[in-house]
Design a protein around this motif. Structure first.
Motif, PDB file in Angstrom:
ATOM      1  N   LEU A  50       2.842  -2.945   1.501  1.00 29.34           N
ATOM      2  CA  LEU A  50       1.507  -2.367   1.577  1.00 29.34           C
ATOM      3  C   LEU A  50       1.041  -2.251   3.033  1.00 29.34           C
ATOM      4  N   LEU A  51       1.272  -3.282   3.822  1.00 23.46           N
ATOM      5  CA  LEU A  51       0.897  -3.251   5.242  1.00 23.46           C
ATOM      6  C   LEU A  51       1.615  -2.124   5.982  1.00 23.46           C
ATOM      7  N   VAL A  52       2.876  -1.915   5.648  1.00 24.29           N
ATOM      8  CA  VAL A  52       3.665  -0.876   6.307  1.00 24.29           C
ATOM      9  C   VAL A  52       3.250   0.513   5.813  1.00 24.29           C
ATOM     10  N   LYS A  53       3.127   0.664   4.509  1.00 24.28           N
ATOM     11  CA  LYS A  53       2.794   1.980   3.944  1.00 24.28           C
ATOM     12  C   LYS A  53       1.393   2.440   4.314  1.00 24.28           C
ATOM     13  N   LYS A  56      -0.975  -0.244   8.584  1.00 25.69           N
ATOM     14  CA  LYS A  56      -1.667  -1.343   9.243  1.00 25.69           C
ATOM     15  C   LYS A  56      -0.736  -2.015  10.244  1.00 25.69           C
ATOM     16  N   ILE A  57       0.540  -1.975   9.938  1.00 24.40           N
ATOM     17  CA  ILE A  57       1.578  -2.364  10.894  1.00 24.40           C
ATOM     18  C   ILE A  57       2.445  -1.128  11.074  1.00 24.40           C
ATOM     19  N   ARG A  58       2.500  -0.630  12.278  1.00 32.94           N
ATOM     20  CA  ARG A  58       3.245   0.608  12.536  1.00 32.94           C
ATOM     21  C   ARG A  58       4.737   0.389  12.333  1.00 32.94           C
ATOM     22  N   SER A  59       5.378   1.412  11.798  1.00 33.34           N
ATOM     23  CA  SER A  59       6.805   1.333  11.524  1.00 33.34           C
ATOM     24  C   SER A  59       7.404   2.733  11.549  1.00 33.34           C
ATOM     25  N   VAL A  60       8.721   2.770  11.475  1.00 30.67           N
ATOM     26  CA  VAL A  60       9.451   4.032  11.403  1.00 30.67           C
ATOM     27  C   VAL A  60      10.329   3.959  10.170  1.00 30.67           C
ATOM     28  N   ARG A  61      10.294   4.999   9.378  1.00 30.97           N
ATOM     29  CA  ARG A  61      11.138   5.028   8.184  1.00 30.97           C
ATOM     30  C   ARG A  61      12.481   5.638   8.552  1.00 30.97           C
ATOM     31  N   ILE A  68      10.528  -1.913  11.882  1.00 29.67           N
ATOM     32  CA  ILE A  68       9.234  -2.314  12.411  1.00 29.67           C
ATOM     33  C   ILE A  68       9.423  -2.970  13.772  1.00 29.67           C
ATOM     34  N   PRO A  69       8.880  -2.377  14.828  1.00 27.67           N
ATOM     35  CA  PRO A  69       8.960  -3.035  16.134  1.00 27.67           C
ATOM     36  C   PRO A  69       8.221  -4.370  16.092  1.00 27.67           C
TER      37      PRO A  69
END
Length: 81
Positions: A50-53, A56-61, A68-69
């Motif tokens: 949920l945090l990633v989608k 709220k925490i930036r990420s790369v799919r 996630i850096p």
């Protein structure tokens, strides 16, 4: 702008950024998975995704997984305090 560059810690003074980054999660790689994120934050799988989608925490799919850096995880925690 890349997702990693969007992390505000990158734009801080280099000494302060490095100090924060080196102190937190030193046993984890620079780019973590959702499974790592669960352990880092002590949350379950649903909350981590949920945090990633919700960005709220930036990420790369990448394919079917999220990268996630670690810097963005640190930023998320520092913003919450």
């Amino acid at each position: 702008m890349s997702e990693i560059a969007a992390c505000t810690l990158i734009q801080e003074e280099p000494d302060r950024k490095t100090e924060r980054y080196m102190m937190m999660f030193k046993d984890y790689p620079d780019v973590v998975t959702v499974e790592h994120l669960q352990k880092m934050l002590g949350v379950g799988r649903k909350v981590a995704y949920l945090l990633v989608k919700e960005n709220k925490i930036r990420s790369v799919r990448v394919g079917r997984s999220y990268k996630i850096p670690k810097l963005c995880v640190v930023e998320y925690l520092l913003d919450k305090t």
